[in-house]
Scaffold this active site. Structure first.
Site, PDB file in Angstrom:
ATOM      1  N   GLN B 125       0.835  -1.190   0.000  1.00  0.00           N
ATOM      2  CA  GLN B 125       0.000   0.000   0.000  1.00  0.00           C
ATOM      3  C   GLN B 125       0.877   1.250   0.000  1.00  0.00           C
ATOM      4  OE1 GLN B 125      -1.770   0.870   3.800  1.00  0.00           O
ATOM      5  NE2 GLN B 125      -3.544   1.926   2.927  1.00  0.00           N
ATOM      6  N   GLY B 126       0.804   2.025  -1.059  1.00  0.00           N
ATOM      7  CA  GLY B 126       1.615   3.238  -1.157  1.00  0.00           C
ATOM      8  C   GLY B 126       0.783   4.492  -0.960  1.00  0.00           C
ATOM      9  N   TYR B 127       0.374   4.734   0.273  1.00  0.00           N
ATOM     10  CA  TYR B 127      -0.385   5.940   0.590  1.00  0.00           C
ATOM     11  C   TYR B 127       0.518   6.985   1.259  1.00  0.00           C
ATOM     12  CZ  TYR B 127      -5.036   3.708  -0.125  1.00  0.00           C
ATOM     13  OH  TYR B 127      -6.150   3.104  -0.622  1.00  0.00           O
ATOM     14  N   SER B 128       1.086   6.612   2.426  1.00  0.00           N
ATOM     15  CA  SER B 128       1.805   7.601   3.246  1.00  0.00           C
ATOM     16  C   SER B 128       3.053   8.136   2.548  1.00  0.00           C
ATOM     17  CB  SER B 128       2.237   6.975   4.572  1.00  0.00           C
ATOM     18  OG  SER B 128       1.118   6.424   5.221  1.00  0.00           O
ATOM     19  N   GLU B 243     -10.598  -1.292   6.697  1.00  0.00           N
ATOM     20  CA  GLU B 243      -9.258  -1.494   7.232  1.00  0.00           C
ATOM     21  C   GLU B 243      -9.308  -1.428   8.765  1.00  0.00           C
ATOM     22  OE1 GLU B 243      -6.417   1.357   5.756  1.00  0.00           O
ATOM     23  OE2 GLU B 243      -4.851   0.666   7.118  1.00  0.00           O
ATOM     24  N   SER B 375      -4.346   7.128  12.918  1.00  0.00           N
ATOM     25  CA  SER B 375      -3.915   7.048  14.315  1.00  0.00           C
ATOM     26  C   SER B 375      -5.125   7.153  15.240  1.00  0.00           C
ATOM     27  CB  SER B 375      -2.937   8.172  14.635  1.00  0.00           C
ATOM     28  OG  SER B 375      -3.636   9.388  14.800  1.00  0.00           O
ATOM     29  N   ASN B 376      -4.968   6.688  16.465  1.00  0.00           N
ATOM     30  CA  ASN B 376      -6.093   6.730  17.398  1.00  0.00           C
ATOM     31  C   ASN B 376      -6.536   8.161  17.708  1.00  0.00           C
ATOM     32  OD1 ASN B 376      -5.671   4.011  17.309  1.00  0.00           O
ATOM     33  ND2 ASN B 376      -5.908   3.700  19.506  1.00  0.00           N
ATOM     34  N   GLU B 377      -5.587   9.088  17.642  1.00  0.00           N
ATOM     35  CA  GLU B 377      -5.969  10.493  17.862  1.00  0.00           C
ATOM     36  C   GLU B 377      -6.890  10.954  16.727  1.00  0.00           C
ATOM     37  OE1 GLU B 377      -2.633   9.516  18.082  1.00  0.00           O
ATOM     38  OE2 GLU B 377      -2.892   9.347  20.243  1.00  0.00           O
TER      39      GLU B 377
END
Ligand SMILES: Cc1cc2nc3c(=O)[nH]c(=O)nc-3n(C[C@H](O)[C@H](O)[C@H](O)COP(=O)(O)OP(=O)(O)OC[C@H]3O[C@@H](n4cnc5c(N)ncnc54)[C@H](O)[C@@H]3O)c2cc1C
Lengths: 382, 390
Positions: B125-128, B243, B375-377
Site C-alpha cells: 500500500q503506497g499511501y503515506s 481497514e 492514528s487513534n488520535e
C-alpha cells in the site's frame, strides 16, 4: 530547605553533560553498545580519568565519599545520554557490595582498581526461576572443610560477559526461598568451572548466563558474613534501585524534551502537530509524570542522606519511587513513540532506544507491580 | 435481541474447526515462527485457504468470495484466532481487491483478482509520504500524463512488505489547483517498473517490514488507473473503514489473553504462581473486562453492517478500543516474562523463558497499531466530529 545542587555537584553534572554532548552522540553510543564487550574501554578510561568511578566509594579507599545525591547526579546525566557503559554493574553493584561488605583485604585489592578503571565486575544474583525474589536461590556453596564448592546457574548477569571478577550469591544453608543461609563469594571470572554465555538485552547491554560447575573458593573469598548475605544484597540493591531511578528520570526528561521539540516542527494539516490540544494535554501529562517521579527521587535520596531518618521510612520512599518509575516510564516511553507517529517506531531514531532502557529499568530488581505489593505490605502492616 | 447461533451456524462452525485441524497444525505454526521462512508460511496458508474457497470471505461470490453471513464471517474469524492461525496480510485481499471489484474496469478485475486469489501477486500500500501521514490528502507524489502513460515522481514511506510486493497501489497527485482531496488519482503500479527503488527501514521490533519506495520517472500505463482521474480519494476513503475493523483483532486478543493466563500459571514468583498474585489478577481481569465489552461492540458493528449500514464511524471505536486492548495484552505478556522480555532471540541458545523475545517483538510492533490505519488520535477526532457532532 532547598533542592539546589552544591557547586561541586553542579560541576559534576556539567562534566558528564559535556562528555555526552562532545563524545557520546547516538551513533557513538550504538557503536559502543554493539562492540564485542558491549561498551567502549576508551570511554571507561575517560570516566576513570574524570573521577566518576570514585564517586560512591569511601575516602579511605581512594574514593570521593559521595552521598546519595552525588550518585543521583551522575546517574541522571548517564540516563540523559543513554550511556551503556557498565557504571551500575561495576561501580554500584559489584563495588557497592565490596564497599559495604568486603573484608579489608578485598577492599584493598579491588576498590582502587575499580576507581582506576582497570577492573570490571558483576554481581551474579538472578536465577532462571527467581523472577524478582532475591532470596529464591538454588545455587549451592557446599562447605568442604577449608572452603566451599559452588554449583548452579545464574542468569541475566549485568556486565557478566566483560567482568574480570564476579560476586555470586549462593546458598550455604536454608531452603530455596529463605532469606537466611545466603552467602556471597568473590571470584575470578576465569576460575576453573565457570562457563559464560553472553547475549544482549533490548537496551543494548551485554549480559551473560553463568554456570558454576564445582567451582572451588576459599573461606577468604566470602564477602560479608556467612549465611547473612541477604541483608547486604538488599542494602546494596536498594541503593542501586535509587540510582537507576535517577537514570530513568534523566531518560524521561530527555524523551519529554525530544517529543515537545518534535511536535513543534512536525507539520500536518498545515500546522505544527504540537498545536493540537489533544496532544498538548498528553505532553502536559508526560511533564507532570516526570516531575512527580523527580519528587519521589529527591524524597528518597534526601532520606538516604539523612542520618536520623527511619529505616522503614527510607524503604518506603524507595519502593514508592520504583513503582512510579515503572508506571511513568511506560507512560512517557509509550507516548513519546505515539506522538512521533511512524518515525517513533524506527530504529534510527533514539526515542525507541530510550524507551527500551526505561522498560529494562522497570524490570530490573522488581517491576512496578512487584514493588507496589512490597509497599503495601510495608505500609499496611501494623 | 438474540445472540445465539442458529443450527446452520453451529454446523458451519464444525466445518471451520474441522478444516483448521488440518489446515493449521503445529508444524505450520513452527514454519510461521521460523525467521528464515519469511513470507512462505503465509503464502502456503493462503493457498490452503484458497483451495477451500475461504481466502476472500468478504468478496462478492462472482469474483471468488464466499456468501457468508456476517455471523459466519465472525465464526470463521473466532475459530481462526482460537486455532492460532494468522490473519492474512490485508493489502491485497482487504484493501486493493475491494477497490478493484468496486471501482475497477472489467479488464482490471480479470487481470488482477485471480492472481490475488492464487497468491501469485503480492501487493503493498503506497499511501503515506514523509510529509503526508495523518494528513494523507496533502500527498505530493506526482503523476503527469504523457500520451497513454503517467509519469510518476516522488516518495512513499512506511510501505509494509514492499520488499515482497509485485504491485503497489498508490494515491498520487494529478492536480494541485483545487482542494487537496480533489486531484488525487488511484494507480496500480508494477513494482518491476524501471525507476522504482525500495529502501528498507529498520524498526524497534527488529523485524524487517517497512520501506521507503522512491519513484523516479516511473511510467505507468493509463489502463492501470482505477476509475476516473482525480477521483482517487473517493475510492480510497470508502474502504478505510474496512481497514479499521480488521485492525481491531478482537478474536486474536482473546486467544492471547488465554495464553497469558497459562504462562502466568507456570511463572513462579516467590514460590507461588504469578497467576495467584492479586495485583496480576487485577490487571488481567481489567483487560478481560474491556475485551468482553469489545467482543459485543464488534458484534454490534457487524450486525449493523449485515443490515447494510456501515461499517461507518463506529469502526473508529472498534479500532481505538481494539488496539488499546492489544497493547494491554502485549504489556501483560512482557510483564510475565520479567527480565527475559529483554532477551533478543537468536543471540544464543537456551537463556531463560523462550517466550520473552517473542513477547517483546509483539509489544514493540504493537506500538504501531495505534499509529497506522489512521492514528487513534485521528479516530477520536473523527468520532468527536461525526458521532458527537462537535
Ligand atoms: C508499522 C507501520 C506500518 C505502516 N504501513 C503502511 C503501509 O503499508 N502503507 C502506508 O501507506 N502507510 C503505512 N503506515 C503509515 C501510517 O499510515 C502513518 O504512520 C499514519 O498515517 C500516521 O502518520 P505519521 O506517521 O506521519 O504521523 P503524523 O501524522 O506525523 O502524526 C504524529 C502524531 O500526531 C498525531 N496527530 C496528527 N494529526 C493530529 C490531529 N489532527 N489531532 C490530534 N493528533 C494528531 C498523530 O496521532 C500522532 O500521534 C505504516 C505505519 C506504521 C507505523
Amino acid at each position: 530547605m532547598n533542592f539546589k545542587l552544591s557547586e561541586e555537584q553542579a560541576m559534576l553534572k556539567e562534566s558528564i553533560a559535556r562528555f555526552v554532548q562532545d563524545r557520546y552522540d547516538f551513533t557513538a553510543r550504538c557503536a559502543a553498545a554493539t562492540s564485542e564487550i558491549g561498551f567502549s574501554r576508551e570511554n571507561w578510561a575517560t570516566f576513570a580519568e574524570l573521577g566518576w568511578l570514585s564517586i560512591p566509594f569511601e575516602e579511605e579507599h581512594g574514593g570521593f565519599g559521595g552521598s546519595a545525591v552525588d550518585t543521583m547526579v551522575v546517574m541522571e546525566e548517564l540516563g540523559s545520554g543513554l550511556v551503556v557503559e557498565p557504571f551500575v554493574a561495576t561501580v554500584l553493584l559489584f563495588g557497592g557490595l565490596l564497599g559495604k561488605g568486603g573484608s579489608a583485604e578485598q577492599k584493598a585489592a579491588n576498590i582502587s582498581a575499580i576507581i582506576a578503571g582497570e577492573l570490571q565486575g558483576a554481581f551474579a544474583f538472578l536465577e532462571r526461576q527467581s523472577r524478582y525474589e532475591l532470596a529464591d536461590i538454588k545455587t549451592v556453596a557446599a562447605g568442604n572443610g577449608s572452603g566451599f564448592t559452588i554449583n548452579g546457574e545464574k542468569t541475566v548477569v549485568f556486565n557478566g560477559a566483560a567482568a574480570d571478577k564476579l560476586i555470586v550469591s549462593a546458598r550455604t544453608s536454608g531452603a530455596q526461598c529463605e532469606q537466611q543461609g545466603i552467602s556471597l563469594f568473590l571470584l575470578d571470572a576465569s576460575a576453573a568451572g565457570i562457563e559464560k554465555t553472553a547475549y544482549r538485552l533490548m537496551d543494548g547491554q551485554l549480559v551473560a548466563n553463568i554456570t558454576f560447575n564445582d567451582v572451588a573458593v576459599s573461606a577468604d573469598q566470602l564477602v560479608g558474613e556467612l549465611d547473612d548475605g541477604y541483608r547486604l544484597i538488599t542494602d546494596v540493591i536498594n541503593e542501586v534501585i535509587v540510582a537507576i531511578s535517577a537514570e530513568a528520570v534523566g531518560i524521561m526528561q530527555k524523551l519529554n524534551d525530544t517529543t515537545v521539540e518534535y511536535t513543534k516542527t512536525r507539520e500536518q494539516f498545515a500546522v505544527p502537530i504540537g498545536s493540537f490540544q489533544a496532544l498538548q494535554h498528553r505532553m502536559v501529562d508526560m511533564f507532570m509524570g516526570c516531575e512527580q517521579t523527580r519528587s519521589l527521587l529527591y524524597r528518597a535520596v534526601c532520606s538516604m542522606d539523612d542520618q536520623s531518618a527511619d529505616a522503614r521510612e527510607i524503604e518506603k520512599n524507595i519502593l514508592a519511587l520504583k513503582v512510579m518509575v515503572g508506571r511513568i516510564g511506560k507512560l512517557i516511553g509509550g507516548e513519546s513513540i505515539q506522538l512521533h507517529g511512524a518515525m517513533g517506531v524506527t530504529d534510527e531514531l533514539d526515542v525507541g532506544h530510550y524507551f527500551k532502557r526505561l522498560m529494562m529499568i522497570n524490570t530490573s530488581f522488581g517491576d512496578a507491580d512487584y514493588q507496589q505489593q512490597k509497599f503495601s505490605a510495608l505500609t499496611n502492616s501494623g | 435481541m438474540d445472540t445465539n447461533f442458529s443450527a446452520e451456524d453451529l454446523a458451519f462452525r464444525d466445518e471451520v474447526v474441522a478444516f483448521l485441524e488440518t489446515a493449521w497444525t503445529d508444524e505450520h505454526e513452527a514454519h510461521l515462527r521460523d525467521p528464515q521462512a519469511g513470507m512462505q508460511a503465509i503464502i502456503d496458508w493462503q493457498k490452503r485457504l484458497h483451495a477451500r474457497g475461504w481466502l476472500a470471505p468478504g468478496w462478492p461470490v462472482e469474483y471468488g468470495g464466499t456468501d457468508w453471513t456476517t455471523t459466519q464471517s465472525f465464526i470463521f474469524e473466532t475459530e481462526r484466532a482460537t486455532a492460532g492461525a494468522p490473519d492474512v496480510p490485508p493489502f491485497a485481499l482487504k484493501m486493493v481487491a475491494p477497490v478493484i471489484y468496486t471501482y475497477g474496469s472489467d479488464e482490471q478485475k480479470q487481470r488482477f483478482l485471480p492472481r490475488i486469489l492464487s497468491s501469485e501477486d503480492w501487493w503493498c500500500q503506497g499511501y503515506s509520504e514523509p510529509g503526508a501521514g495523518s494528513d494523507l490528502a496533502s500527498l505530493k507524489t506526482k503523476a503527469e500524463l504523457d500520451g497513454d502513460e503517467y509519469v510518476v515522481n516522488g516518495a512513499k514511506i512506511w510501505t509494509t512488505y514492499a520488499q515482497y510486493a509485485d504491485w503497489i497501489f498508490c494515491l498520487v497527485r494529478t492536480d494541485s489547483s483545487g482542494r487537496k482531496q480533489a486531484g488525487i488519482t488511484f494507480l496500480l503500479i508494477d513494482m518491476k517498473s524501471p525507476g522504482i527503488t525500495v529502501n528498507p527501514i529498520e524498526t524497534i521490533d527488529g523485524v524487517y517490514s517497512l520501506n521507503e519506495v522512491l519513484f523516479d520517472n516511473v511510467r505507468v500505463p493509463v489502463e492501470n488507473r482505477i476509475g476516473e482521474q482525480d477521483q482517487g480519494w473517493t475510492y480510497a476513503k470508502a474502504l478505510l473503514a474496512h481497514e479499521r475493523t480488521a485492525i481491531a483483532g478482537v478474536a486474536d486478543s482473546r486467544r492471547h489473553l488465554g495464553e497469558i493466563r497459562e504462562l502466568a500459571r507456570q511463572e513462579v514468583s516467590g514460590g507461588r504462581a504469578l497467576l495467584e498474585d492479586p495485583a496480576f489478577q487485577a490487571r488481567l481481569s481489567s483487560v478481560e473486562i474491556e475485551l468482553m465489552a469489545l467482543e459485543y461492540t464488534e458484534l454490534r458493528v457487524l450486525a449493523a453492517m449485515a443490515e447494510g449500514s456501515g461499517p461507518g464511524v463506529e469502526s473508529s471505536l472498534l479500532k481505538i478500543k481494539g488496539t488499546e486492548v492489544q497493547q494491554s495484552v502485549q504489556q501483560l505478556r512482557i510483564d510475565v516474562a520479567g527480565y527475559y522480555c529483554g532477551v533478543i532471540a537468536g543471540e544464543s541458545g537456551d537463556i531463560g523463558h523462550s517466550f520473552g523475545s517473542e513477547a517483546r517483538r509483539a509489544y514493540m510492533y504493537g506500538r504501531a497499531s495505534t499509529i497506522y490505519g489512521g492514528s487513534n488520535e485521528v479516530q477520536k477526532n473523527i468520532t468527536a466530529k461525526f458521532v458527537l457532532g462537535l
